[in-house]
Design an enzyme around this catalytic site. Structure first.
Site, PDB file in Angstrom:
ATOM      1  N   CYS A   1      17.346  20.869  -7.616  1.00  0.00           N
ATOM      2  CA  CYS A   1      18.056  21.132  -8.878  1.00  0.00           C
ATOM      3  C   CYS A   1      17.431  22.272  -9.675  1.00  0.00           C
ATOM      4  O   CYS A   1      18.008  22.704 -10.687  1.00  0.00           O
ATOM      5  CB  CYS A   1      18.115  19.859  -9.722  1.00  0.00           C
ATOM      6  SG  CYS A   1      16.527  19.362 -10.416  1.00  0.00           S
TER       7      CYS A   1
ATOM      8  N   ASN B   1       0.829  -1.209   0.000  1.00  0.00           N
ATOM      9  CA  ASN B   1       0.000   0.000   0.000  1.00  0.00           C
ATOM     10  C   ASN B   1       0.862   1.257   0.000  1.00  0.00           C
ATOM     11  O   ASN B   1       1.946   1.273   0.571  1.00  0.00           O
ATOM     12  CB  ASN B   1      -0.922  -0.009   1.220  1.00  0.00           C
ATOM     13  CG  ASN B   1      -1.847  -1.208   1.200  1.00  0.00           C
ATOM     14  OD1 ASN B   1      -2.023  -1.852   0.168  1.00  0.00           O
ATOM     15  ND2 ASN B   1      -2.423  -1.527   2.353  1.00  0.00           N
TER      16      ASN B   1
ATOM     17  N   CYS C   1      17.323  14.528 -10.315  1.00  0.00           N
ATOM     18  CA  CYS C   1      18.450  14.689  -9.379  1.00  0.00           C
ATOM     19  C   CYS C   1      18.294  13.738  -8.204  1.00  0.00           C
ATOM     20  O   CYS C   1      17.240  13.123  -8.023  1.00  0.00           O
ATOM     21  CB  CYS C   1      18.546  16.145  -8.905  1.00  0.00           C
ATOM     22  SG  CYS C   1      17.331  16.616  -7.649  1.00  0.00           S
TER      23      CYS C   1
ATOM     24  N   HIS D   1       6.044  -0.624  -2.520  1.00  0.00           N
ATOM     25  CA  HIS D   1       5.531   0.067  -3.718  1.00  0.00           C
ATOM     26  C   HIS D   1       5.510   1.580  -3.536  1.00  0.00           C
ATOM     27  O   HIS D   1       4.814   2.295  -4.273  1.00  0.00           O
ATOM     28  CB  HIS D   1       4.122  -0.445  -4.066  1.00  0.00           C
ATOM     29  CG  HIS D   1       4.107  -1.854  -4.542  1.00  0.00           C
ATOM     30  ND1 HIS D   1       2.959  -2.591  -4.671  1.00  0.00           N
ATOM     31  CD2 HIS D   1       5.111  -2.698  -4.906  1.00  0.00           C
ATOM     32  CE1 HIS D   1       3.256  -3.816  -5.101  1.00  0.00           C
ATOM     33  NE2 HIS D   1       4.545  -3.907  -5.251  1.00  0.00           N
TER      34      HIS D   1
ATOM     35  N   THR E   1      -4.534  -9.053   0.239  1.00  0.00           N
ATOM     36  CA  THR E   1      -3.936  -8.918  -1.079  1.00  0.00           C
ATOM     37  C   THR E   1      -4.400 -10.055  -1.992  1.00  0.00           C
ATOM     38  O   THR E   1      -4.600 -11.178  -1.528  1.00  0.00           O
ATOM     39  CB  THR E   1      -2.389  -8.870  -1.016  1.00  0.00           C
ATOM     40  OG1 THR E   1      -1.861  -8.693  -2.325  1.00  0.00           O
ATOM     41  CG2 THR E   1      -1.808 -10.116  -0.383  1.00  0.00           C
ATOM     42  N   SER E   2      -4.565  -9.749  -3.269  1.00  0.00           N
ATOM     43  CA  SER E   2      -5.093 -10.744  -4.220  1.00  0.00           C
ATOM     44  C   SER E   2      -4.015 -11.697  -4.706  1.00  0.00           C
ATOM     45  O   SER E   2      -4.310 -12.676  -5.386  1.00  0.00           O
ATOM     46  CB  SER E   2      -5.697 -10.006  -5.430  1.00  0.00           C
ATOM     47  OG  SER E   2      -4.693  -9.203  -6.045  1.00  0.00           O
TER      48      SER E   2
HETATM   49  N1  APR Z   1     -10.648  -7.317   4.395  1.00  0.00           N
HETATM   50  C1  APR Z   1      -9.793  -8.294   3.929  1.00  0.00           C
HETATM   51  N2  APR Z   1      -9.489  -8.469   2.614  1.00  0.00           N
HETATM   52  C2  APR Z   1     -10.100  -7.635   1.743  1.00  0.00           C
HETATM   53  C3  APR Z   1     -11.018  -6.613   2.134  1.00  0.00           C
HETATM   54  C4  APR Z   1     -11.277  -6.471   3.537  1.00  0.00           C
HETATM   55  N3  APR Z   1     -12.092  -5.537   4.007  1.00  0.00           N
HETATM   56  N4  APR Z   1     -11.467  -5.958   1.014  1.00  0.00           N
HETATM   57  C5  APR Z   1     -10.847  -6.554  -0.031  1.00  0.00           C
HETATM   58  N5  APR Z   1     -10.045  -7.572   0.401  1.00  0.00           N
HETATM   59  C6  APR Z   1      -9.180  -8.442  -0.406  1.00  0.00           C
HETATM   60  C7  APR Z   1      -9.773  -8.794  -1.767  1.00  0.00           C
HETATM   61  O1  APR Z   1     -10.529  -9.984  -1.678  1.00  0.00           O
HETATM   62  C8  APR Z   1      -8.507  -8.978  -2.617  1.00  0.00           C
HETATM   63  O2  APR Z   1      -8.036 -10.328  -2.527  1.00  0.00           O
HETATM   64  O3  APR Z   1      -8.012  -7.691  -0.677  1.00  0.00           O
HETATM   65  C9  APR Z   1      -7.490  -8.054  -1.958  1.00  0.00           C
HETATM   66  C10 APR Z   1      -7.216  -6.766  -2.735  1.00  0.00           C
HETATM   67  O4  APR Z   1      -6.559  -7.137  -3.906  1.00  0.00           O
HETATM   68  P1  APR Z   1      -6.081  -6.026  -4.969  1.00  0.00           P
HETATM   69  O5  APR Z   1      -7.174  -5.072  -5.191  1.00  0.00           O
HETATM   70  O6  APR Z   1      -5.525  -6.770  -6.127  1.00  0.00           O
HETATM   71  O7  APR Z   1      -4.941  -5.216  -4.197  1.00  0.00           O
HETATM   72  P2  APR Z   1      -3.424  -5.637  -3.919  1.00  0.00           P
HETATM   73  O8  APR Z   1      -3.287  -7.114  -3.799  1.00  0.00           O
HETATM   74  O9  APR Z   1      -2.952  -4.813  -2.798  1.00  0.00           O
HETATM   75  O10 APR Z   1      -2.705  -5.153  -5.280  1.00  0.00           O
HETATM   76  C11 APR Z   1      -1.322  -5.408  -5.423  1.00  0.00           C
HETATM   77  O11 APR Z   1      -1.307  -4.202  -7.489  1.00  0.00           O
HETATM   78  O12 APR Z   1      -2.158  -2.471  -8.665  1.00  0.00           O
HETATM   79  C12 APR Z   1      -1.041  -2.916  -8.027  1.00  0.00           C
HETATM   80  O13 APR Z   1       0.724  -1.694  -7.022  1.00  0.00           O
HETATM   81  C13 APR Z   1      -0.625  -2.012  -6.873  1.00  0.00           C
HETATM   82  O14 APR Z   1       0.125  -2.609  -4.662  1.00  0.00           O
HETATM   83  C14 APR Z   1      -0.825  -2.904  -5.650  1.00  0.00           C
HETATM   84  C15 APR Z   1      -0.679  -4.297  -6.218  1.00  0.00           C
END
Ligand code: APR
Length: 241
Positions: free
Chosen positions: A147, A100, A127, A116, A185-186
């Site tokens: 700069c 994040n 610079c 990130h 995270t996904s």
């Molecule tokens: N509690 C727990 N999990 C949650 C919640 C919640 N309230 N809301 C959403 N999620 C889960 C979703 O199910 C999903 O698996 O969080 C995940 C969010 O996934 P993404 O939207 O893909 O975000 P992220 O994994 O952080 O993305 C990774 O992708 O776009 C780039 O650089 C950007 O850092 C980012 C990276």
């Protein structure tokens, strides 16, 4: 036993900040379609997109930065900060790595590695001025205080095709920890999405705390599904924090 782990590596993603009102990138709960369903990530999260339309990209991050200043950490952020402090007092460690770009982990009191980048900071493309805190917005008409060049400032966000930060520190922590935990995270963006397999290769226990199974769900030994604001405090409560 979960509480036998003294050294833990935690990776977070946008899901942990969703309940604070910051949309995820690819979707979550309560109609959150995800940022990338509304706008083209190649335009707003790549060096090429910035070169083609720096004003449009600045405006996109100015709006997000302003929004992040209006929201607050949620119980999941505070629970991780408490566990980090507790384990440190016990001679252990919780290394917190986030994908994040918001500052909610820090505002909850946690030391955090932003692999990130950080949207509240900026840097000059030309610079080696250190990263600086952005007051208000960034514009192509801004000059660099170091700069003096105009139009060389950009948000301190790692875009697609760029190298994430702190990778050496993260791999050191992977080598020291016995438990790897992935939260909100996904698991669709590398190298972060590859950490769970690295952890398995090192014989670590692995756990996923997420709203629903991520793309890597198969690679985790343990998983809890639900809202981070509920399941993260429930997890840290095992240590009494
Ligand atoms: N509690 C727990 N999990 C949650 C919640 C919640 N309230 N809301 C959403 N999620 C889960 C979703 O199910 C999903 O698996 O969080 C995940 C969010 O996934 P993404 O939207 O893909 O975000 P992220 O994994 O952080 O993305 C990774 O992708 O776009 C780039 O650089 C950007 O850092 C980012 C990276």
């Amino acid at each position: 036993m979960m509480t036998d782990h003294k050294h833990i590596l935690v990776l977070t993603g946008s899901g942990i900040s969703a309940e604070s009102g910051i949309s995820t990138y690819r979707g979550g709960a309560d109609g959150d379609e995800g940022l990338w369903s509304a706008v083209d990530f190649q335009k707003y999260a790549s060096p090429e997109g910035f070169r083609e339309d720096p004003d449009g990209v600045h405006n996109f991050y100015n709006v997000r930065r302003a929004q992040i200043r209006t929201v607050a950490p949620n119980p999941a952020h505070f629970a991780l900060a408490r566990l980090q402090k507790y384990l440190a007092r016990q001679g252990g460690s919780l290394t917190l790595v986030t994908q994040n770009v918001d500052d909610l982990h820090e505002r909850a009191g946690a030391e955090t590695l932003h692999m990130h980048g950080e949207i509240l900071k900026g840097f000059c493309n030309m610079c080696d001025r250190p990263r600086f805190m952005v007051d208000g917005d960034l514009h192509t008409s801004d000059g660099c205080d170091a700069c003096g060049r105009i139009g060389t400032l950009r948000p301190d966000v790692v875009w697609f095709g760029e190298i994430p930060y702190h990778m050496d520190t993260i791999y050191d922590a992977l080598g020291r920890a016995t438990l790897f935990v992935s939260i909100g995270t996904s698991g669709s963006v590398y190298p972060a999405a590859g950490f769970v397999q690295e952890a398995r290769n090192l014989g670590m226990e692995t756990m996923e705390l997420n709203l629903d199974p991520s793309d890597n769900a198969h690679a985790f030994d343990v998983a809890e599904y639900g809202l981070a604001g509920d399941i993260v405090p429930a997890w840290t409560a095992q240590w009494g924090v």
